[in-house]
Design an enzyme around this catalytic site. Structure first.
Site, mmCIF file in Angstrom:
data_model
loop_
_atom_site.group_PDB
_atom_site.id
_atom_site.type_symbol
_atom_site.label_atom_id
_atom_site.label_comp_id
_atom_site.label_asym_id
_atom_site.label_seq_id
_atom_site.Cartn_x
_atom_site.Cartn_y
_atom_site.Cartn_z
ATOM 1 N N ASP A 54 0.854 -1.183 0.000
ATOM 2 C CA ASP A 54 0.000 0.000 0.000
ATOM 3 C C ASP A 54 0.892 1.235 0.000
ATOM 4 O O ASP A 54 1.762 1.390 0.863
ATOM 5 C CB ASP A 54 -0.921 0.004 1.229
ATOM 6 C CG ASP A 54 -2.083 -0.973 1.081
ATOM 7 O OD1 ASP A 54 -2.113 -1.706 0.077
ATOM 8 O OD2 ASP A 54 -2.951 -0.998 1.977
ATOM 9 N N HIS A 203 3.697 -2.231 3.866
ATOM 10 C CA HIS A 203 3.714 -0.797 3.564
ATOM 11 C C HIS A 203 5.135 -0.402 3.181
ATOM 12 O O HIS A 203 6.089 -0.708 3.904
ATOM 13 C CB HIS A 203 3.228 0.014 4.765
ATOM 14 C CG HIS A 203 1.759 -0.107 5.012
ATOM 15 N ND1 HIS A 203 1.217 -1.152 5.713
ATOM 16 C CD2 HIS A 203 0.729 0.683 4.616
ATOM 17 C CE1 HIS A 203 -0.102 -1.011 5.758
ATOM 18 N NE2 HIS A 203 -0.422 0.085 5.100
#
Length: 245
Positions: A54, A203
């Site tokens: 992400d 992430h």
């Protein structure tokens, strides 16, 4: 015809398992994903892994992540926001050029169940339009719901726009940039959570993840895992006549 979709907001969650066994989620979540074509895990009978990142903003580590993926010949999916698309155009183009999938994480990162229908459509359409203008790639098939929130309505509307909602079956608290604990910590957190069919959420703002990724890939392969793309998983689902795992 207007459908009366349920607007109850849910927060994605799964039930961790020990000994690298596949995870499960709430029965109601499974029902909704099956109904609207979403998924959170691959084929749990096969030692296959799916790397997803992400990307809400850049913190200096995506280039290193891409370097490792290129060196190891591993495909990944990057879910980007409008902010990322505007500020990191060269990285987005590199993702495409090196064969990765770029997915929709919405333009402004709102909770999709909390916005009205028109706003939801704008959030997804604007990002896809600007992505196509930048890269020439017309397809954007996967959606990672911002904040991990969803409702029957958000799943249905995004499906109507052509998206497959992709949740995850492996994650750890890696996004707090002021609480990074080193590459060894990331390695250990990831390795104890992988399982057959893992859709891995990482992430790329995490220095820990960037530092651990090469070792994770090497040692997962030593354990017999293969890294696959979401397109390969979707193709398998189609060939299996839409069977959900």
């Amino acid at each position: 015809m207007v459908h009366a979709y349920d607007t109850t907001e849910y927060h994605w969650s799964f039930k961790p398992e020990k000994d690298n066994k596949p995870v499960t989620t709430e029965p109601h979540y499974l029902e909704l994903l099956n109904k609207y074509g979403g998924f959170f895990i691959g084929d749990t009978s096969k030692k296959e892994l799916y790397l997803t990142f992400d990307n809400g903003y850049e913190n200096g580590y995506t280039e290193k992540v891409l370097d490792v993926l290129k060196e190891k010949e591993v495909p990944a999916t990057f879910f980007i926001t409008g902010h990322y698309l505007q500020t990191e155009q060269e990285l987005v183009k590199r993702m495409v050029d090196e064969g990765h999938i770029v997915g929709n994480h919405s333009y402004h990162h709102p909770s999709l169940p909390k916005v009205d229908d028109e706003r939801l459509k704008r959030e997804l359409n604007k990002l896809k339009k600007e992505f196509t203008e930048l890269t020439g790639v017309k397809e954007m098939n996967y959606l990672r719901p911002p904040r991990g929130t969803f409702s029957e309505k958000s799943l249905a509307l995004s499906q109507e726009l052509g998206y497959t909602n992709v949740f995850w079956s492996m994650a750890y608290k890696d996004w707090e940039t002021d609480k990074q604990k080193g590459a060894d910590y990331a390695y250990n957190q990831i390795m104890k959570r992988i399982h057959p069919g893992s859709i891995m959420l990482l992430h790329s703002v995490s220095s820990d993840n960037a530092g651990a990724l090469g070792r994770v890939i090497d040692d997962c392969r030593k354990q017999g895992y293969e890294f696959k793309s979401l397109d390969e998983l979707m193709m398998k689902k189609v060939m299996d006549n839409g069977i959900s795992y």
